[in-house]
Design a protein around this motif. Structure first.
Motif, short mmCIF file in Angstrom:
data_model
loop_
_atom_site.label_atom_id
_atom_site.label_comp_id
_atom_site.label_asym_id
_atom_site.label_seq_id
_atom_site.Cartn_x
_atom_site.Cartn_y
_atom_site.Cartn_z
N UNK A 1 -17.50 36.25 7.95
CA UNK A 1 -17.24 37.67 8.17
C UNK A 1 -17.31 38.44 6.86
N UNK A 2 -16.78 37.87 5.78
CA UNK A 2 -16.82 38.55 4.49
C UNK A 2 -18.27 38.70 4.00
N UNK A 3 -19.08 37.67 4.20
CA UNK A 3 -20.48 37.75 3.78
C UNK A 3 -21.25 38.78 4.58
N UNK A 4 -21.04 38.79 5.89
CA UNK A 4 -21.75 39.76 6.73
C UNK A 4 -21.28 41.18 6.44
N UNK A 5 -19.97 41.34 6.23
CA UNK A 5 -19.46 42.67 5.93
C UNK A 5 -19.99 43.18 4.60
N UNK A 6 -20.11 42.27 3.62
CA UNK A 6 -20.63 42.68 2.32
C UNK A 6 -22.12 42.99 2.35
N UNK A 7 -22.84 42.44 3.35
CA UNK A 7 -24.28 42.69 3.47
C UNK A 7 -24.61 43.80 4.46
N UNK A 8 -23.61 44.38 5.06
CA UNK A 8 -23.84 45.37 6.11
C UNK A 8 -24.40 46.67 5.53
N UNK A 9 -25.37 47.22 6.24
CA UNK A 9 -25.96 48.49 5.81
C UNK A 9 -25.27 49.67 6.48
N UNK A 10 -23.95 49.67 6.45
CA UNK A 10 -23.24 50.84 6.97
C UNK A 10 -23.28 51.95 5.93
N UNK A 11 -22.75 53.10 6.31
CA UNK A 11 -22.86 54.28 5.45
C UNK A 11 -22.13 54.05 4.13
N UNK A 12 -20.97 53.43 4.17
CA UNK A 12 -20.20 53.22 2.95
C UNK A 12 -20.97 52.38 1.94
N UNK A 13 -21.55 51.27 2.40
CA UNK A 13 -22.30 50.40 1.49
C UNK A 13 -23.60 51.06 1.03
N UNK A 14 -24.25 51.82 1.90
CA UNK A 14 -25.49 52.49 1.50
C UNK A 14 -25.24 53.53 0.41
N UNK A 15 -24.06 54.16 0.42
CA UNK A 15 -23.74 55.14 -0.60
C UNK A 15 -23.41 54.45 -1.92
#
Length: 267
Positions: A97-111
């Motif tokens: 879950x931590x790996x997938x969450x860290x790789x997620x292209x959600x708005x927060x990570x894209x910014x």
């Protein structure tokens, strides 16, 4: 005594062109007579050339799968996806879950780190290696790489992956700013290769004959529309349709690449 006189010799008239001896071969021994057009047409093709032509027309189903030498990009990428799929299947769920969450292209990570998550999100397969998009990844990218080469296939894949991701996530960020969506929408889990595969299908369709292109686009498009009507994950479903459209939009470019590759003997 009457002297006998020999009969006068008849003067040989020149033979017409194309008749035996007409090219001078009957006058000089050892000079081969040139072939005329009629003989050139009926010339027998050497056996090795016939064998090579027959091999080109022989179906080779194993070419549907990637190989290290023939399709190095697809082969290496498939190995990476197999490794990450094994991690998701057998690693600790909290770590996964931590790996997938860290790789997620959600708005927060894209910014915060757009380059990192856009690459990291493409290293996972939603549903594992037996999912429909994983199988489509192997078949579609192999066929595309055999026609375009590794770098151009990677370019088509990344184009669909990046543009479709931005086309679905940017409206979410704007909707949150406008107050139409809650702040939790900025942290949705979004990863996988499906956008890139959808773009690859759209691009590959432009290189296929019409009798293959229409069923491919109709079947895949109908599947995407059914998923969209089910309304289980509308953002991802819209992303698939957008990525397919991006792949179709690359037809003029990929057809020019394909023609260039054939002209240089690389096809």
């Amino acid at each position: 005594m009457t002297q006998r006189t020999a009969p006068p010799r008849e003067t040989a008239e020149p033979s017409p062109q194309g008749a035996p001896g007409g090219d001078g071969s009957g006058l000089l021994d050892g000079v081969p007579r040139q072939r005329g057009p009629r003989e050139a047409v009926g010339t027998r093709v050497p056996e090795p050339a016939l064998a090579a032509g027959s091999r080109l027309c022989t179906p080779r189903p194993w070419r549907l799968l990637p190989t290290p030498t023939g399709t190095p990009f697809t082969f290496g990428y498939a190995i990476v996806l197999c490794v990450t799929s094994l991690i998701t299947a057998y690693a600790d769920p909290a770590l996964v879950h931590a790996l997938l969450q860290g790789s997620s292209t959600d708005v927060t990570h894209l910014v915060r780190m757009p380059e990192l998550v856009l690459i990291g999100s493409a290293l996972w397969v939603a549903g594992g290696v037996t999912s429909p998009f994983a199988i489509a990844f192997v078949l579609v990218l192999t066929a595309l790489e055999r026609r375009l080469g590794g770098l151009r296939t990677a370019g088509v894949f990344l184009l669909g992956h990046v543009l479709a991701t931005l086309a679905t996530e940017v409206p979410v960020g704007l909707a949150v700013l406008a107050g139409h969506l809650p702040d939790s929408s900025l942290h949705r889990l979004d990863y996988g290769v499906s956008f890139g595969v959808a773009a690859g299908i759209g691009a590959l369709a432009g290189l296929l004959p019409l009798w293959l292109r229409l069923p491919l686009l109709a079947g895949f498009g109908w599947m995407l529309l059914q998923d969209l009507l089910a309304f289980t994950d509308p953002m991802t479903n819209w992303g698939h349709l957008i990525a397919l459209g991006i792949g179709i939009a690359t037809w003029p470019v990929v057809r020019r690449w394909y023609a260039t590759r054939l002209g240089t003997g690389g096809g």
